[in-house]
Enzyme design. Structure first.
Site, PDB file in Angstrom:
ATOM      1  N   GLU A 185      18.966  -1.563   9.707  1.00 46.93           N
ATOM      2  CA  GLU A 185      17.738  -1.620  10.493  1.00 46.93           C
ATOM      3  C   GLU A 185      17.882  -0.903  11.848  1.00 46.93           C
ATOM      4  O   GLU A 185      17.027  -0.082  12.193  1.00 46.93           O
ATOM      5  CB  GLU A 185      17.310  -3.080  10.703  1.00 46.93           C
ATOM      6  N   SER A 231      18.629  -8.270  13.333  1.00 50.71           N
ATOM      7  CA  SER A 231      19.003  -8.144  11.920  1.00 50.71           C
ATOM      8  C   SER A 231      19.546  -6.742  11.681  1.00 50.71           C
ATOM      9  O   SER A 231      18.884  -5.757  11.995  1.00 50.71           O
ATOM     10  CB  SER A 231      17.787  -8.363  11.027  1.00 50.71           C
ATOM     11  N   ARG A 286       8.507  -2.901   8.710  1.00 51.39           N
ATOM     12  CA  ARG A 286       9.537  -2.279   9.562  1.00 51.39           C
ATOM     13  C   ARG A 286       9.445  -0.756   9.603  1.00 51.39           C
ATOM     14  O   ARG A 286      10.424  -0.079   9.899  1.00 51.39           O
ATOM     15  CB  ARG A 286      10.949  -2.695   9.129  1.00 51.39           C
TER      16      ARG A 286
HETATM   17  C1  LIG Z   1      18.556 -10.924  19.167  1.00 47.55           C
HETATM   18  C2  LIG Z   1      17.585  -9.940  18.545  1.00 47.55           C
HETATM   19  C3  LIG Z   1      16.530 -10.404  17.780  1.00 47.55           C
HETATM   20  C4  LIG Z   1      15.620  -9.509  17.208  1.00 47.55           C
HETATM   21  N1  LIG Z   1      14.611  -9.996  16.435  1.00 47.55           N
HETATM   22  C5  LIG Z   1      13.713  -9.140  15.867  1.00 47.55           C
HETATM   23  C6  LIG Z   1      12.666  -9.641  15.052  1.00 47.55           C
HETATM   24  O1  LIG Z   1      12.503 -10.840  14.865  1.00 47.55           O
HETATM   25  N2  LIG Z   1      11.803  -8.744  14.501  1.00 47.55           N
HETATM   26  C7  LIG Z   1      11.925  -7.404  14.705  1.00 47.55           C
HETATM   27  O2  LIG Z   1      11.096  -6.642  14.174  1.00 47.55           O
HETATM   28  N3  LIG Z   1      12.926  -6.897  15.473  1.00 47.55           N
HETATM   29  C8  LIG Z   1      13.818  -7.730  16.046  1.00 47.55           C
HETATM   30  N4  LIG Z   1      14.844  -7.233  16.809  1.00 47.55           N
HETATM   31  C9  LIG Z   1      14.991  -5.795  16.968  1.00 47.55           C
HETATM   32  C10 LIG Z   1      14.397  -5.232  18.276  1.00 47.55           C
HETATM   33  O3  LIG Z   1      14.292  -6.217  19.258  1.00 47.55           O
HETATM   34  C11 LIG Z   1      13.013  -4.602  18.072  1.00 47.55           C
HETATM   35  O4  LIG Z   1      13.074  -3.603  17.091  1.00 47.55           O
HETATM   36  C12 LIG Z   1      12.477  -4.014  19.393  1.00 47.55           C
HETATM   37  O5  LIG Z   1      11.107  -3.721  19.250  1.00 47.55           O
HETATM   38  C13 LIG Z   1      13.176  -2.729  19.799  1.00 47.55           C
HETATM   39  O6  LIG Z   1      12.611  -2.311  21.030  1.00 47.55           O
HETATM   40  P1  LIG Z   1      13.498  -1.627  22.138  1.00 47.55           P
HETATM   41  O7  LIG Z   1      12.600  -1.317  23.277  1.00 47.55           O
HETATM   42  O8  LIG Z   1      14.700  -2.416  22.466  1.00 47.55           O
HETATM   43  O9  LIG Z   1      13.911  -0.269  21.384  1.00 47.55           O
HETATM   44  P2  LIG Z   1      15.297   0.508  21.456  1.00 47.55           P
HETATM   45  O10 LIG Z   1      16.369  -0.307  20.836  1.00 47.55           O
HETATM   46  O11 LIG Z   1      15.540   0.996  22.829  1.00 47.55           O
HETATM   47  O12 LIG Z   1      14.972   1.752  20.511  1.00 47.55           O
HETATM   48  C14 LIG Z   1      14.808   1.548  19.131  1.00 47.55           C
HETATM   49  C15 LIG Z   1      14.084   2.783  18.536  1.00 47.55           C
HETATM   50  O13 LIG Z   1      12.759   2.847  19.079  1.00 47.55           O
HETATM   51  C16 LIG Z   1      12.579   4.083  19.768  1.00 47.55           C
HETATM   52  N5  LIG Z   1      11.759   3.810  20.956  1.00 47.55           N
HETATM   53  C17 LIG Z   1      11.911   2.827  21.865  1.00 47.55           C
HETATM   54  N6  LIG Z   1      10.950   2.915  22.799  1.00 47.55           N
HETATM   55  C18 LIG Z   1      10.177   3.970  22.468  1.00 47.55           C
HETATM   56  C19 LIG Z   1       9.032   4.599  23.055  1.00 47.55           C
HETATM   57  N7  LIG Z   1       8.473   4.157  24.186  1.00 47.55           N
HETATM   58  N8  LIG Z   1       8.504   5.694  22.433  1.00 47.55           N
HETATM   59  C20 LIG Z   1       9.047   6.175  21.288  1.00 47.55           C
HETATM   60  N9  LIG Z   1      10.130   5.641  20.694  1.00 47.55           N
HETATM   61  C21 LIG Z   1      10.691   4.549  21.291  1.00 47.55           C
HETATM   62  C22 LIG Z   1      13.974   4.573  20.132  1.00 47.55           C
HETATM   63  O14 LIG Z   1      13.992   5.988  20.273  1.00 47.55           O
HETATM   64  C23 LIG Z   1      14.753   4.101  18.910  1.00 47.55           C
HETATM   65  O15 LIG Z   1      14.581   5.013  17.874  1.00 47.55           O
HETATM   66  C24 LIG Z   1      15.770  -8.116  17.398  1.00 47.55           C
HETATM   67  C25 LIG Z   1      16.849  -7.654  18.184  1.00 47.55           C
HETATM   68  C26 LIG Z   1      17.748  -8.555  18.752  1.00 47.55           C
HETATM   69  C27 LIG Z   1      18.884  -8.034  19.582  1.00 47.55           C
END
Ligand SMILES: Cc1cc2nc3c(=O)[nH]c(=O)nc-3n(C[C@H](O)[C@H](O)[C@H](O)COP(=O)(O)OP(=O)(O)OC[C@H]3O[C@@H](n4cnc5c(N)ncnc54)[C@H](O)[C@@H]3O)c2cc1C
Length: 343
Positions: free
Chosen positions: A338, A238, A161
């Site tokens: 997280e 999580s 992570r």
């Molecule tokens: C129902 C559910 C289930 C999930 N299951 C998992 C799982 O099994 N495993 C897991 O690891 N995670 C899980 N997650 C967490 C999440 O989906 C991941 O961490 C996902 O990769 C976040 O991506 P995002 O585009 O939504 O990022 P955001 O939520 O929009 O941003 C999160 C962080 O990443 C940064 N960020 C986003 N895009 C970029 C970019 N292009 N460049 C630089 N920084 C960036 C943002 O600035 C922020 O700091 C889950 C979430 C939910 C809601």
């Protein structure tokens, strides 16, 4: 690129809480990214990069700077399993496409919400796979040198992570493209307990599509798949990481819990041991379905804090603090959040 003002952020996140962004824009090209950085610097406002908002807790006050959502699309097949993917692509759609194309390497990561650009940030992982295994290169705008850079896997410093992007150099890089090396006609990975059990109890043939489908079903049963109108889905996934402690502390922590059953733990390398955050939280008195006003714990997953309807960020953080205090008092273990907090 249009810069809008006072844009509500809650609806752009899966948790659905938080106030507005003072300024908001969507970058559809790398040129937009560079322009947005310049725009923010010229005005002295801070810039936050938004993907799919699935790992985010926005404060009730919102964010006083520019929120730049990455909307860069495109999946380029460079042959032999190499795919160059725009950071604004939806992760789960990419997984689906790879599974259908017979490309092995991301099938266990089916059903995870968010953008492709978000996956290297916390080295997304689930059911025995993590993106660090297939990412070969990340292209990003380096806000320090003000130029685009290409970082290989080693430079990304992936671990559990964590990565260069969220730990070593937070806020420095804006990911615009991620290159994955998948395995054409590779065998699906069935190493994780839940997935093994699923196939032990079913007559389905094990292939990429059935593994991805099994993972989605397992996720759904745990409230970890986004399903419309399911209140258990209004979460950021999580909320707590599994704590990693020195192996020598395990007996003391287990004894502090005075639980009849054995405390689950796994070796984490370098004399460290990973504990189950869910197990600790439940034994500290916070079970599935626990409610605290408009905030709560998913009825199907102890680690998912949910917005039960109309919750504020303060509600979510109050519950977070109650849980952290409960686990600290009972086990002497600190839980780490997280999702990223904005504002
Ligand atoms: C129902 C559910 C289930 C999930 N299951 C998992 C799982 O099994 N495993 C897991 O690891 N995670 C899980 N997650 C967490 C999440 O989906 C991941 O961490 C996902 O990769 C976040 O991506 P995002 O585009 O939504 O990022 P955001 O939520 O929009 O941003 C999160 C962080 O990443 C940064 N960020 C986003 N895009 C970029 C970019 N292009 N460049 C630089 N920084 C960036 C943002 O600035 C922020 O700091 C889950 C979430 C939910 C809601």
């Amino acid at each position: 690129m249009t810069i809008r003002e006072n844009v509500a952020l809650g609806p752009l996140t899966t948790l659905g809480v938080g106030g507005p962004a003072r300024y908001f824009a969507v970058a559809e090209t790398e040129a937009d990214v560079a322009e947005a950085v310049r725009w923010a610097e010229e005005r002295g406002v801070s810039l936050f990069v938004l993907g799919g908002g699935s790992n985010l807790l926005v404060s009730d006050a919102g964010f006083a700077g520019l929120v730049l959502q990455i909307g860069i699309k495109g999946v380029r097949d460079r042959r032999d399993g190499l795919f160059q993917v725009g950071a604004g692509e939806v992760w789960d759609e990419f997984v689906d496409r790879m599974v259908k194309a017979g490309m092995q390497g991301v099938e266990c990561l089916a059903g995870i919400p968010g953008s492709v650009g978000g996956t290297p940030v916390q080295n997304v992982g689930a059911y025995g796979q993590e993106v660090a295994e297939t990412i070969v290169l990340v292209r990003a705008f380096d806000r320090k040198s003000c130029q685009f850079v290409q970082l290989d896997r080693e430079a990304c410093k992936f671990r559990y992570r964590k990565s260069l992007f969220n730990k070593d150099e937070p806020d420095r890089y804006i990911v615009t493209r991620v290159d994955f090396r998948l395995h054409p006609s590779g065998q699906p990975q069935v190493t994780y307990g839940d997935v093994k059990r699923y196939f032990a109890e079913s007559s389905e043939t094990i292939d990429l599509a059935s593994v991805a489908s099994a993972v989605r079903q397992i996720r759904r049963s745990k409230g970890m798949l986004l399903v419309e109108n399911d209140p258990d889905c209004r979460s950021a996934g999580s909320f707590f990481k599994n704590p990693v402690v020195e192996a020598g502390r395990v007996a003391e922590i287990a004894a502090a819990g005075t639980c009849k059953e054995a405390m689950p733990h796994w070796p984490a390398g370098d004399g460290l041991v990973k504990l189950s955050a869910a197990w600790l939280i439940e034994r500290a008195g916070f079970g599935k379905g626990f409610a605290d006003g408009a905030a709560g714990i998913s009825s199907r997953h102890t680690l998912a804090l949910i917005n039960r309807g109309g919750a504020t960020a303060v509600d979510i953080e109050r519950l977070q603090d109650r849980i952290r205090t409960g686990v600290r008092e009972r086990f002497g273990v600190e839980l780490e959040r997280e999702p990223v907090k904005l504002g």
